[in-house]
Structure formats: structure tokens, C-alpha cells
Design an enzyme around this catalytic site. Sequence first.
Site, PDB file in Angstrom:
ATOM      1  N   LYS A 183      74.555  50.836 -62.356  1.00 62.23           N
ATOM      2  CA  LYS A 183      74.958  52.181 -62.769  1.00 62.23           C
ATOM      3  C   LYS A 183      76.293  52.154 -63.495  1.00 62.23           C
ATOM      4  CE  LYS A 183      77.181  54.965 -59.963  1.00 62.23           C
ATOM      5  NZ  LYS A 183      78.367  55.499 -60.724  1.00 62.23           N
ATOM      6  N   ASN A 184      77.240  51.400 -62.966  1.00 62.92           N
ATOM      7  CA  ASN A 184      78.584  51.402 -63.521  1.00 62.92           C
ATOM      8  C   ASN A 184      78.691  50.646 -64.840  1.00 62.92           C
ATOM      9  OD1 ASN A 184      79.511  52.946 -61.423  1.00 62.92           O
ATOM     10  ND2 ASN A 184      80.313  51.220 -60.243  1.00 62.92           N
ATOM     11  N   ARG A 200      82.720  61.313 -64.564  1.00 63.51           N
ATOM     12  CA  ARG A 200      83.827  60.926 -65.438  1.00 63.51           C
ATOM     13  C   ARG A 200      83.369  60.496 -66.833  1.00 63.51           C
ATOM     14  NH1 ARG A 200      88.477  60.204 -62.884  1.00 63.51           N
ATOM     15  NH2 ARG A 200      89.234  58.477 -64.167  1.00 63.51           N
ATOM     16  N   CYS A 240      82.332  62.018 -57.029  1.00 62.24           N
ATOM     17  CA  CYS A 240      82.423  62.009 -55.572  1.00 62.24           C
ATOM     18  C   CYS A 240      83.823  62.362 -55.102  1.00 62.24           C
ATOM     19  CB  CYS A 240      82.039  60.628 -55.033  1.00 62.24           C
ATOM     20  SG  CYS A 240      80.328  60.177 -55.368  1.00 62.24           S
ATOM     21  N   ARG A 265      91.458  60.847 -58.877  1.00 61.19           N
ATOM     22  CA  ARG A 265      91.210  59.837 -59.902  1.00 61.19           C
ATOM     23  C   ARG A 265      91.740  60.370 -61.229  1.00 61.19           C
ATOM     24  NH1 ARG A 265      85.093  57.810 -59.084  1.00 61.19           N
ATOM     25  NH2 ARG A 265      84.628  59.993 -58.657  1.00 61.19           N
ATOM     26  N   ASP A 275      83.618  49.787 -53.545  1.00 62.91           N
ATOM     27  CA  ASP A 275      82.285  50.339 -53.303  1.00 62.91           C
ATOM     28  C   ASP A 275      81.454  49.490 -52.346  1.00 62.91           C
ATOM     29  OD1 ASP A 275      82.679  52.567 -54.870  1.00 62.91           O
ATOM     30  OD2 ASP A 275      81.870  51.663 -56.681  1.00 62.91           O
ATOM     31  N   ILE A 328      92.279  51.062 -53.251  1.00 59.37           N
ATOM     32  CA  ILE A 328      91.905  51.630 -54.542  1.00 59.37           C
ATOM     33  C   ILE A 328      91.940  53.149 -54.511  1.00 59.37           C
ATOM     34  CG2 ILE A 328      90.130  51.698 -56.320  1.00 59.37           C
ATOM     35  CD1 ILE A 328      91.430  48.963 -55.931  1.00 59.37           C
ATOM     36  N   ARG A 371      72.076  59.673 -56.990  1.00 54.50           N
ATOM     37  CA  ARG A 371      72.729  59.601 -58.289  1.00 54.50           C
ATOM     38  C   ARG A 371      73.078  58.152 -58.639  1.00 54.50           C
ATOM     39  NH1 ARG A 371      78.264  62.812 -58.462  1.00 54.50           N
ATOM     40  NH2 ARG A 371      78.383  61.863 -60.520  1.00 54.50           N
TER      41      ARG A 371
END
Length: 448
Positions: free
Chosen positions: A36-37, A107, A131, A136, A319, A341, A427
Site C-alpha cells: 500500500k505504501n 495524505r 489514522c 503528522r 507499522d 516515530i 483500507r
Amino acid sequence: MTIVSVLEQPMAKDRHTYSITGGVPLEGSITASGAKNAVTKQLVAGLLTDQPCVLHKVPRIVEVDLVLGMLAELGTEVTWLGEHSVRVHTPEVRETSLSAMYSGVNRIPILMMGPLLHRRGETIVPLPGGCTIGKRPIDFHLEGLRQMGADIAEHPTSVKVHVDRLAGAHIDLPFPSVGATENLLLAAVRAFGTTVISNAAVEPEIVDLILMLQKMGALITIDTDRTITVEGVRELRGVEHTTIADRIEIASFAAAAIATDGRIEVRGARQEHLVTYLNTLRHIGGDFAETRDGLEFWRARPLTATDVETGVHPGFMTDWQQPLTVLLTQATGTSVVHETIYEDRFGYTEQLSAMGASVELTTRCLGAVACRFHGRDFQHTAKISGPRRLHGADLVIPDLRAGFGYVLAALVADGTSTITGTRYLERGYEQPVAKLAAVGAHITTQSV
């Protein structure tokens, strides 16, 4: 041609409620989905050219649908070529701003600034969301674009940006932010001159984005000291690219295998993307082996406590910590998880405690070194004592990565758990119910 559309308030409601009965060792094989990222940023990169771009191994998840909906609104033609292959083609950018329904959704709109500036010279994008895991901010993004010559006006819910042409600059990031690095890459590839990004993030997903951009004609080098140098080019061409496997999904199913004392093969898993995670699993009592198609995970000995500190790549990914925290509730001794983070990523542990877990949060930095949250009032360290017998409960998912943590907690718990808030999980995880059922999980769904 299939144009993807997104309904109003696309993240407002669950599609399903899950019911999971725990206590069953998970065994079998699944195939890892595309990351996904990585893929969401690669879809945005398609805006940099007026030629078609084809991406393979695209996961069918809510987040991808959202990005394709944004692109379609800007003028992109979206065509599904198969179950996991999509072509995006933007011969003309018809709109330079996104509708208000995308404000606070994720984002991705912020990452569209560079491509839209190259194509049209201006854009208005909504402020990011996603989320609820802590602040952020996008100040690193905006400052870097200002250094490249962009004129930026910040509004309460949006950012307006204008430029004749972006120019190369030397940008020193105060923190190796993944999002800021991606944003500056997308802005630099067609800027005039050379851009140097110091203290850049170098996650595998960023490297995969760079590989795609290089195929499109970009000139990008990565040095060993986290410096990325981009020589701007006037135009980029279309590309065909296969996205890397999702290392977060892989780590999630690895934790599930070990927590339930089962054995799961994840096809498509690559060891080089998981080195730090694999070491941690071995410290706890898990193990892995390479197979012909990927990696296999299992419990090699009784689980024991360990200490983990999240960090930027090649450190322990933030994550990864939610499923790991659940796994540590089953380990003997006291474990420490120090989150460096995001300052507010342990809110999900309250529901774990209600299931019987022993999790104590503290504002202290209990990692190897004091992090950037040192001396601030953020509960960013968790002490987990185990093993604890968990019992089924009604769980409400607060964010994407906590979602699989709750699924894992339900899988190891006595009795049956009901999970709502599944829209967050869906998602980012492709067909999570089907994949869990494929390895023996007792899981059913109810449409809502």
C-alpha cells in the site's frame, strides 16, 4: 475503460463486522499483496507524464480506490487491465484542485503538489488526514517546496501552491520523514537543476518509487549517508512497473503464525525487506525459512520477552509494532516497546488490557537512547508483561495498524470476539478475511 469513482464520505462506514473465535493454530499459505505504501505513491507519480503508466500487483483495497478516485477527478483515465493491474493515463490535467470530500481522508493529496505544479504550475490540495496515531505535520514538505521556489499560501483546510517552474535546491530534512522524502522526490524529478535531499528516508517503498521514476527517465542516486540526489529532467515517459510486496502485511501474518503456534508461508515475502523484524522474531522465539516462493514462519521455542525500539529504515518499522505488541502478551517476562516515530500510537492497548493483557504505558524513553519525545508528555513507551491469557471481547478498531493487532488478539483469545471499525483495516489489507480463513482462522463476517 473502467473509471474508478469514490462515493461521498468514502471512509465513513464499515463494510463488515468480523466475528473471530480464537485458540486455533493458523497453518497454510497466503500470497502477499502489493505494498500500500508504495503503490499509492506510484499512482501519483503517473501524473508526472502525459503517457500511460501500467502498475502490476496493485492491491484491491480502499486506499487504492481513494487514490484512483482523486486521480480521476483531476483528469486521469483509469483502466483495470486485470484483477491486480491498472493503467493510469493523464494526457491532460483538467483540474488542479481536489474536492472538499478528500479533506482529512489521507495524505495522498499533499504528494500531488509536485506533479501538478509541473503539469499546470498551480494547485490547491486539502490538508492531510488518515489514522489517528499522532500529529503528522507537513512543515517539512512545505519548507522543501519553498526552497525549490514554490509560492505557498496555507489555509485552515487547504494549501495553495504556485510556481513558474520548480528549481533544484539542497534540502536538509530535520528528520528522515517518509512522506517529505516522497514529496520532494516527486517535485525534484522534473525541476530545473539538481536537488539534494539530505537525511532522506530510504525505506523499501521509497526505493521502489525511485525505481519506477528511473524507468520513466528520472536521474536519481542514493548515497550511503541517506543523501538522495536528483538531476531534474524536462519530461518523463510512461512506464510499466510491478510494485513490491507489502512488508507490513507479511509481518502481520508472521506474527499470527507465531502467536497461534501455527505455521504460515507468505508467498512473495522478501527477506531483505524484513531483516530487523526477522531478528526480533528470533529473539522472541519465532523462526523463519526461505521457501521456493517466499518465507515461512513458525514458533521454534516458548516465547520470551524482548525489547523493541521503532525507528526509520533499516530500523524496526513503526507499522510492525501493533501485531508485535499483541505477540508479546504471550511471551514470558516483561517486554518494552519504545515508539519513536509517532507520539500517540498506543491508544489501542486500552482494549487489549480489557481482554486481559498487561500493558503499562509511560512517557519515559525506555529505549537505547532518548528519542525526540524525551521530556514531553507523550505515552510513547509500553511495558508488556506476559504471558497473559486473553479472552474474547467486543473490539472497535481505532486505526489501520491497530486493526490487525485486534485481529491477532482475537485469534489467540479464548472465546469469540466481535470486531467493528473494520473500514480502517480494509483500507490497507487486501481481502483480510479470505486470507485468514485460508490459513484456518475461525472468522465470519456480517455486512453492515
